[in-house]
Design an enzyme around this catalytic site. Structure first.
Site, PDB file in Angstrom:
ATOM      1  N   LYS A 104       0.798  -1.236   0.000  1.00 31.85           N
ATOM      2  CA  LYS A 104       0.000   0.000   0.000  1.00 31.85           C
ATOM      3  C   LYS A 104       0.826   1.279   0.000  1.00 31.85           C
ATOM      4  O   LYS A 104       0.362   2.336   0.410  1.00 31.85           O
ATOM      5  CB  LYS A 104      -0.989   0.033   1.192  1.00 31.85           C
ATOM      6  CG  LYS A 104      -1.953  -1.119   1.210  1.00 31.85           C
ATOM      7  CD  LYS A 104      -2.846  -1.127   0.005  1.00 31.85           C
ATOM      8  CE  LYS A 104      -2.756  -2.431  -0.711  1.00 31.85           C
ATOM      9  NZ  LYS A 104      -3.234  -2.373  -2.091  1.00 31.85           N
ATOM     10  N   THR A 163       2.882   0.635  -4.838  1.00 33.99           N
ATOM     11  CA  THR A 163       3.461  -0.435  -5.662  1.00 33.99           C
ATOM     12  C   THR A 163       2.908  -0.414  -7.086  1.00 33.99           C
ATOM     13  O   THR A 163       3.660  -0.450  -8.064  1.00 33.99           O
ATOM     14  CB  THR A 163       3.102  -1.814  -5.056  1.00 33.99           C
ATOM     15  OG1 THR A 163       2.973  -1.693  -3.659  1.00 33.99           O
ATOM     16  CG2 THR A 163       4.095  -2.861  -5.453  1.00 33.99           C
ATOM     17  N   HIS A 173       7.195  -7.402  -2.073  1.00 40.61           N
ATOM     18  CA  HIS A 173       6.938  -6.718  -0.794  1.00 40.61           C
ATOM     19  C   HIS A 173       7.854  -7.282   0.297  1.00 40.61           C
ATOM     20  O   HIS A 173       7.624  -7.026   1.474  1.00 40.61           O
ATOM     21  CB  HIS A 173       5.509  -6.986  -0.325  1.00 40.61           C
ATOM     22  CG  HIS A 173       4.428  -6.231  -1.044  1.00 40.61           C
ATOM     23  ND1 HIS A 173       4.543  -4.934  -1.439  1.00 40.61           N
ATOM     24  CD2 HIS A 173       3.159  -6.606  -1.373  1.00 40.61           C
ATOM     25  CE1 HIS A 173       3.406  -4.553  -2.008  1.00 40.61           C
ATOM     26  NE2 HIS A 173       2.551  -5.550  -1.982  1.00 40.61           N
ATOM     27  N   SER A 187      -4.903   2.754   4.017  1.00 36.21           N
ATOM     28  CA  SER A 187      -5.059   2.081   2.732  1.00 36.21           C
ATOM     29  C   SER A 187      -5.149   0.561   2.932  1.00 36.21           C
ATOM     30  O   SER A 187      -5.999  -0.115   2.334  1.00 36.21           O
ATOM     31  CB  SER A 187      -3.871   2.446   1.830  1.00 36.21           C
ATOM     32  OG  SER A 187      -4.023   1.899   0.557  1.00 36.21           O
ATOM     33  N   PHE A 214      -3.739   9.011 -11.540  1.00 37.18           N
ATOM     34  CA  PHE A 214      -4.716   8.224 -10.790  1.00 37.18           C
ATOM     35  C   PHE A 214      -5.915   7.881 -11.675  1.00 37.18           C
ATOM     36  O   PHE A 214      -6.356   6.735 -11.739  1.00 37.18           O
ATOM     37  CB  PHE A 214      -5.148   9.011  -9.549  1.00 37.18           C
ATOM     38  CG  PHE A 214      -6.074   8.254  -8.643  1.00 37.18           C
ATOM     39  CD1 PHE A 214      -5.586   7.312  -7.751  1.00 37.18           C
ATOM     40  CD2 PHE A 214      -7.444   8.480  -8.672  1.00 37.18           C
ATOM     41  CE1 PHE A 214      -6.438   6.603  -6.908  1.00 37.18           C
ATOM     42  CE2 PHE A 214      -8.303   7.779  -7.837  1.00 37.18           C
ATOM     43  CZ  PHE A 214      -7.798   6.846  -6.955  1.00 37.18           C
ATOM     44  N   GLY A 224      -6.171   7.695  -3.455  1.00 37.20           N
ATOM     45  CA  GLY A 224      -4.930   8.154  -4.082  1.00 37.20           C
ATOM     46  C   GLY A 224      -4.510   9.543  -3.650  1.00 37.20           C
ATOM     47  O   GLY A 224      -4.117  10.357  -4.485  1.00 37.20           O
TER      48      GLY A 224
END
Ligand code: A3P
Length: 286
Positions: free
Chosen positions: A45, A48, A100, A130, A221, A251
């Site tokens: 979050k 990525t 991650h 998020s 976005f 976003g």
């Protein structure tokens, strides 16, 4: 925590959906990185998918056809997932990959190569919010409960991929290495073009001004939200409950202020100070 939902490897939790312990072990100990590899690494979050879109666009000199025709997870191979690792093994270099993993679980071979890592950080308060919403819709994550409950899970690192603090500290140890570039979600929000230019320099990719304009435009976005290959809306119902959320949620920077009470934010700050003591440098959210 439901044991069926997660498995733990070296104290780090992973979802059972899409992951298995053998792959995670293989990636750490045997997966061979190559000099031409580029890896997009984050705590979940932290931006990525945004970085994936940017890298996909840079990879193709700003031409958006690839990011519009190929799914995000096919463009950027997720090394610690069961399928992603197999595809990565079968892919010719140069490979664009994502992970991650905290550094202690990252492929050991990294230190013997010139493979490039872009590590993106984000204000952990926004990461928390998020992740809270993502956990409602990704079936691989435990239901987050209330914000109050989730705050404690997050602060104690009882979430997939472990503690944000430990993750960030594990990667900051690599500061100064020429093949690791530190980036932040907040910098991208403030000056996306500047960030894209820096990433291009780091990758040794020379894009002209129009090509950079195209990267910036297509990584917005709204463009990503509309891109069916990037917005997760076509991901299997087995893994995502699409009625409960979306990847491209808000976003923005600072949404945590709409979610944490004063007491919760003070509690966060106390833990933050304690866990980040001794970490040098400043962050965009300081
Ligand atoms: P929010 O939930 O705060 O909206 P990740 O890709 O690491 O899973 O992170 C997802 C977060 O990045 C979500 O944050 C998502 O909206 C945000 N994001 C994805 N693409 C973005 C873009 N082009 N611009 C800004 N934020 C973006």
């Amino acid at each position: 925590m439901s044991s069926a939902l997660y498995f733990a490897h070296k104290g780090i939790l992973f979802p059972n959906i899409g992951y298995d312990v053998e792959t995670v072990k293989f990636v750490e100990n045997e997966f061979q990185l190559l000099d031409d590899d580029v890896l997009n690494v984050t705590y979940p979050k932290s931006g990525t998918n945004w970085m994936q879109e940017i890298l996909g666009l840079i990879w193709h000199n700003g031409d958006p056809s690839w990011v519009r025709s190929s799914f995000a997870w096919d463009r950027s191979l997720w090394i610690e997932t069961t399928d992603g690792m197999k595809i990565a093994l079968a892919s010719p270099p140069p490979r664009l990959m994502a992970s991650h993993l905290p550094f202690q679980l990252f492929p050991k071979s990294f230190l013997q190569t010139k493979a490039k890592v872009i590590y993106t950080l984000r204000n952990p308060r926004d990461v928390l919010v998020s992740l809270y919403y993502y956990s409602k819709f990704f079936k691989g994550n435990k239901d987050p409960g209330t914000v109050e409950e989730y705050l404690e899970e997050f602060l104690s690192g009882n979430v997939t991929y472990g503690s944000w603090f430990d993750h960030v500290k594990s990667w900051l140890e690599l500061k100064g290495r020429p093949n690791v570039f530190f980036n932040s979600y907040e910098q991208m929000q403030q000056d996306l073009r500047g960030s894209v230019e820096k990433i291009c320099r780091f990758l040794g990719k020379e894009l002209n001004s129009q090509q950079i304009d195209s990267v910036v435009e297509n990584a917005s976005f709204q463009k990503m939200k509309d891109n069916l290959k990037s917005n997760f809306t076509t991901m299997s119902d087995d893994a995502f409950d699409h009625k409960k959320g979306k990847l491209l949620r808000k976003g923005i920077v600072g949404d945590w202020k709409n979610h944490l009470t004063v007491a919760q934010s003070e509690r966060f700050d106390r833990v933050y100070q304690e866990k980040m003591r001794g970490v040098s440098g400043t962050f965009p959210w300081d």
